[in-house]
Design an enzyme around this catalytic site. Structure first.
Site, mmCIF file in Angstrom:
data_model
loop_
_atom_site.group_PDB
_atom_site.id
_atom_site.type_symbol
_atom_site.label_atom_id
_atom_site.label_comp_id
_atom_site.label_asym_id
_atom_site.label_seq_id
_atom_site.Cartn_x
_atom_site.Cartn_y
_atom_site.Cartn_z
ATOM 1 C CG LEU A 152 -0.475 -0.062 2.528
ATOM 2 C CD1 LEU A 152 0.041 1.185 3.071
ATOM 3 C CD2 LEU A 152 -1.504 -0.749 3.473
ATOM 4 C CE LYS A 270 2.773 11.851 -10.743
ATOM 5 N NZ LYS A 270 2.585 11.509 -9.638
ATOM 6 N N GLY A 276 10.838 10.046 -1.284
ATOM 7 C CA GLY A 276 11.043 9.988 0.175
ATOM 8 C C GLY A 276 10.297 8.896 1.023
ATOM 9 C CB CYS A 279 8.624 2.563 2.024
ATOM 10 S SG CYS A 279 7.401 1.998 2.935
ATOM 11 C CE LYS A 282 11.503 1.087 6.800
ATOM 12 N NZ LYS A 282 10.953 -0.220 6.892
ATOM 13 C CE LYS A 339 2.284 8.747 -0.944
ATOM 14 N NZ LYS A 339 1.976 7.680 -1.771
#
Ligand code: UDX
Length: 466
Positions: A152, A270, A276, A279, A282, A339
């Site tokens: 997700l 895009k 950033g 997820c 890392k 975002k």
């Protein structure tokens, strides 16, 4: 089915609400008393579309929040581990919270349990969970460990969960795989989507969805490799954008051209100030580290990260190009979250940009539709001025910087913005506008991978001077 979810972060909370929505009895556990109290009071904790609706529907009925992990383990046959797996200093994922949960399950085991890794974990974590369970006294035939990675995205987490493009079940036991299949059946057979009260499907939903059964190790690699590939796609297009700037091409036209090849696709192409979130950065580091430990030096991933970090410095150069000296310049920053659609500022390129600009001596006034409270904690000493209203940020600004792709920033009232500003300059780190639109509205417009456009008004003035 009685399900326990351990951890009420982005993944745990959304999974808990969505499993309740598809008919299961869910106990969601967190060791943070204030979080549990807030959830029980009816708060949502995170900015996530449709989550308030799901929590309101199921809280106190099929969905309960508690701190009592022992009771949750005892009363559930399937236990999802959704605790944090932050990066440790050496880049490896810190799995101590996962280990703590495995110990707790082993100590409270009272019937057969299926333990499901939902957090993103490095390959071989399922084997470690088995080992820890047995070391803590759980008989080997009393549990199975399954890896069921979650794909997700924040902002669309609920619909991503209820209308996934695929469900991956990494299980080494057929029975455990069958139980997971049953849990997901309303999504896998499309019956959930037919309910009159179902959360509406997104346009690109695949109903019924694909269910992919693999080994636990393959499922663990699928999750890391998916995120690494997507991050690579973003860095690739950012690198192409840099070439476009050098040769006078337009990266948006290039994206249209290459994205229409079905083998490449238009998604995740895009360009901007980089990726950033909690997820990609890392997981990329963790996958790099796992690959290295396994004997493969995955240097491509270093380059993906380098390009991503370089995007911020390139953006800073653009701001300099627009304003010459930065010291004392007043900059209106639109966007703080990593975002649009989320209040999450973890690893946000927007926050990183603000730190760079503050070092240059800029005065920053910032606005974000959802992430302002979290951002205030990042700048506790008044280094950044926060504005409750978007257009107030522009008052007397030397430039407006667009740092997050919020929908609201893509439809600005341009005359109103221009009127408020000292200089009509926009530096857009997310390519939300067509350069012609900006020029026609009297702005000098800088964006990513496209030629800088000077406003007609300014061109005329310099022509007259010449
Ligand atoms: C990601 C994965 O998409 C998801 O499958 C996984 O479960 C968790 O990590 P998320 O971090 O929520 O999800 O956001 P995503 O929409 O993937 O965007 C990640 C970052 O990449 C954002 O900073 C976004 O702005 C940036 N991005 C995304 C781009 O710069 N360009 C793009 O084309 C797409």
């Amino acid at each position: 089915m009685n399900i326990a979810i351990i951890g009420s972060g982005y993944v745990g909370l959304v999974a808990a609400a969505a499993f309740a929505e598809i008919g299961h009895n869910v106990t969601c556990v967190d060791n943070d008393a204030s979080k549990v109290e807030a959830l029980n009071r009816g708060e949502t904790l995170i900015h996530e579309r449709f989550l308030p609706e799901l929590l309101a529907r199921h809280r106190g009925e099929r969905l309960v929040f508690t701190q009592n992990i022992q009771e949750a383990i005892r009363s559930s046959s399937v236990i999802f581990i959704a605790v944090g797996t932050p990066s440790s200093e050496n880049g490896e994922a810190d799995l101590s919270l996962v280990e703590n949960v495995a110990c707790a399950i082993a100590r409270n085991i009272n019937s057969h349990k299926i333990i499901v890794e939902k957090s993103t974990v490095p390959v071989c974590t399922s084997q470690w969970i088995c080992r820890v369970m047995m070391q803590n006294g759980a008989p080997g035939d009393m549990f199975d460990v399954v890896c069921n990675p979650e794909f997700l995205r924040e902002g669309t987490a609920v619909t991503d969960f209820l209308y996934p493009h695929r469900i991956v079940i990494g299980a080494d036991s057929t029975q455990a795989a069958d139980t997971l299949r049953k849990i997901y059946m309303p999504l896998a057979d499309g019956s959930y989507a037919k309910l009159s009260k179902a959360i509406p499907q997104p346009d690109n939903a695949i109903v019924p969805t694909r269910l992919i059964v693999t080994s636990a190790e393959s499922a663990e690699v699928i999750k890391h490799a998916s995120n690494a590939f997507l991050a690579m796609k973003i860095s690739f297009i950012n690198a192409v954008a840099n070439v476009c700037e050098n040769v006078g091409a337009d990266v948006e036209e290039v994206c249209r051209g290459i994205g229409s090849d079905a083998r490449i696709g238009t998604e995740f192409l895009k360009p901007g100030i980089g990726y950033g979130g909690s997820c990609f950065p890392k997981d990329l580091t963790a996958f790099r580290s796992v690959s290295c430990d396994s004997g493969y030096d995955f240097r491509l991933l270093d380059e993906v990260r380098r390009i991503n970090e370089d995007q911020r410095h390139r953006f800073l150069r653009k701001v300099r190009q627009a304003l010459w000296n930065l010291r004392g310049k007043r900059l209106a920053v639109l966007g703080l979250s990593y975002k649009g659609g989320t209040d999450d500022i973890r690893e946000s390129p927007a926050i990183a940009m603000i730190h760079l600009l503050l070092k240059e001596g800029c005065d920053i006034v910032a606005y974000d539709p959802a992430a302002m409270e979290r951002a205030k904690e990042e700048f506790p000493n008044g280094e950044v001025e926060f504005s409750a209203y978007l257009y107030d940020t522009a008052v007397n600004a030397d430039a407006v910087l667009i740092l997050t792709d919020w929908e609201e920033f893509a439809s600005l009232d341009l005359p109103r913005l221009r009127k408020a500003m000292k200089n009509p300059i926009i530096v857009d780190g997310r390519n939300l506008y067509r350069p012609e639109t900006m020029n026609n509205s009297g702005f000098t417009y800088y964006s990513i991978g496209r030629r800088q456009r000077v406003a007609r008004r300014l061109v005329q003035r310099s022509n007259t001077a010449a």
